[in-house]
Scaffold this active site. Structure first.
Site, short mmCIF file in Angstrom:
data_model
loop_
_atom_site.label_atom_id
_atom_site.label_comp_id
_atom_site.label_asym_id
_atom_site.label_seq_id
_atom_site.Cartn_x
_atom_site.Cartn_y
_atom_site.Cartn_z
N GLY A 8 4.16 -1.77 -3.68
CA GLY A 8 4.77 -0.94 -2.64
C GLY A 8 5.70 0.14 -3.15
CG MET A 18 -5.35 -2.90 -3.72
SD MET A 18 -5.43 -1.24 -4.44
CE MET A 18 -6.50 -1.56 -5.83
CG LEU A 63 -14.98 0.82 1.30
CD1 LEU A 63 -14.40 2.16 0.83
CD2 LEU A 63 -16.36 0.61 0.70
CG ASN A 112 -6.47 6.24 -0.79
OD1 ASN A 112 -5.67 5.31 -0.85
ND2 ASN A 112 -7.44 6.39 -1.69
CG HIS A 128 -7.80 7.35 -6.63
ND1 HIS A 128 -8.20 6.03 -6.58
CD2 HIS A 128 -8.39 7.88 -7.72
CE1 HIS A 128 -9.01 5.78 -7.59
NE2 HIS A 128 -9.15 6.89 -8.30
C1 GRF Z 1 -1.23 3.17 -6.83
O1 GRF Z 1 -1.45 3.64 -8.12
C2 GRF Z 1 -2.32 3.65 -5.91
O2 GRF Z 1 -2.81 4.89 -6.22
C3 GRF Z 1 -3.38 2.61 -6.15
O3 GRF Z 1 -2.66 1.40 -6.23
C4 GRF Z 1 -1.35 1.67 -6.72
C5 GRF Z 1 -0.37 1.08 -5.74
O4 GRF Z 1 0.93 1.08 -6.25
N1 GRF Z 1 -4.39 2.64 -5.14
P1 GRF Z 1 2.17 0.64 -5.35
O5 GRF Z 1 1.81 -0.67 -4.68
O6 GRF Z 1 2.44 1.73 -4.35
O7 GRF Z 1 3.31 0.47 -6.32
#
Ligand code: GRF
Length: 207
Positions: free
Chosen positions: A14, A91, A93, A107, A109
């Site tokens: 988070g 995480m 889809l 989103n 990424h």
């Molecule tokens: C991030 O790098 C995001 O792009 C990917 O998962 C990670 C989540 O990080 N999908 P966090 O939980 O916000 O620290």
């Protein structure tokens, strides 16, 4: 004026949610109305709770399929009447009917899409030997890590750098990009024509 309402979906630590709490919610640029997670142990839920934001733990039930789960999730999130849904490390889809039932979804990424969609994008970038990577904030459509691109920020990969080190440096960029994207939505500065996004400058940033 009623505040722009943002729902966040997160599965893990988070840190992106925290960036939105600090950079959007606490600054009054928009209201984070709910954080929901498929992972009841996600630190994201504790971060939301600490900020006084409703935190919903909604793990899938035994035998519940992806579509059924996301119908239940959609119902729970829509009860908070969001104007925008942010996937901040969510995480799973999303099935097409979830996307269709929601307001715009964005989103974040950890790569410069369309390069390296899917899991472990920093590891993919290192394995491929690219010299520059970064992060992308994009609108969500029915594909995995596809959809019109809103913001990208780039960095150089250090020689011999590990995927963990690279990912933590990319996350710093993700936090900046996500805050900028949500602020642009909240302030009505996002335009899209023929699949290409144009974000107007924030006039308050001008001298
Ligand atoms: C991030 O790098 C995001 O792009 C990917 O998962 C990670 C989540 O990080 N999908 P966090 O939980 O916000 O620290």
């Amino acid at each position: 004026m009623t505040k722009y309402r943002v729902a966040v979906l997160a599965s893990g630590d988070g840190t992106n949610l925290q960036a939105l709490i600090d950079g959007i919610h606490c600054r009054g640029l928009a209201e984070l109305v709910v954080t929901a997670s498929d992972n009841e142990k996600a630190r994201a839920l504790a971060r939301a709770d600490a900020a006084g934001i409703p935190a919903l733990a909604l793990p899938p039930q035994a035998g519940e399929g992806r579509r059924a789960y996301h119908r239940r999730l959609a119902g729970a999130v829509k009860a908070f009447r969001p104007d925008l849904v942010v996937l901040a490390g969510y995480m799973r889809l999303l099935p097409p009917d979830f996307v269709a039932a929601m307001p715009p979804i964005i989103n974040v990424h950890p790569s410069l899409l369309p390069a390296f969609p899917g899991l472990d994008a920093p590891g993919q970038a290192i394995a491929h030997g690219v010299k520059v990577t970064g992060c992308t904030v994009h609108l969500v459509d029915e594909g995995m890590d596809t959809g019109p691109i809103l913001i990208q920020l780039a960095l150089a990969i250090q020689p011999g750098e590990s995927a963990e080190s690279l990912h933590s440096r990319i996350k710093i960029l993700e936090h900046q990009a996500l805050v900028r994207a949500v602020a642009a939505f909240a302030q009505g500065r996002v335009g899209i024509r023929e699949g290409i996004v144009c974000i107007k400058e924030d006039s308050r940033d001008e001298d």
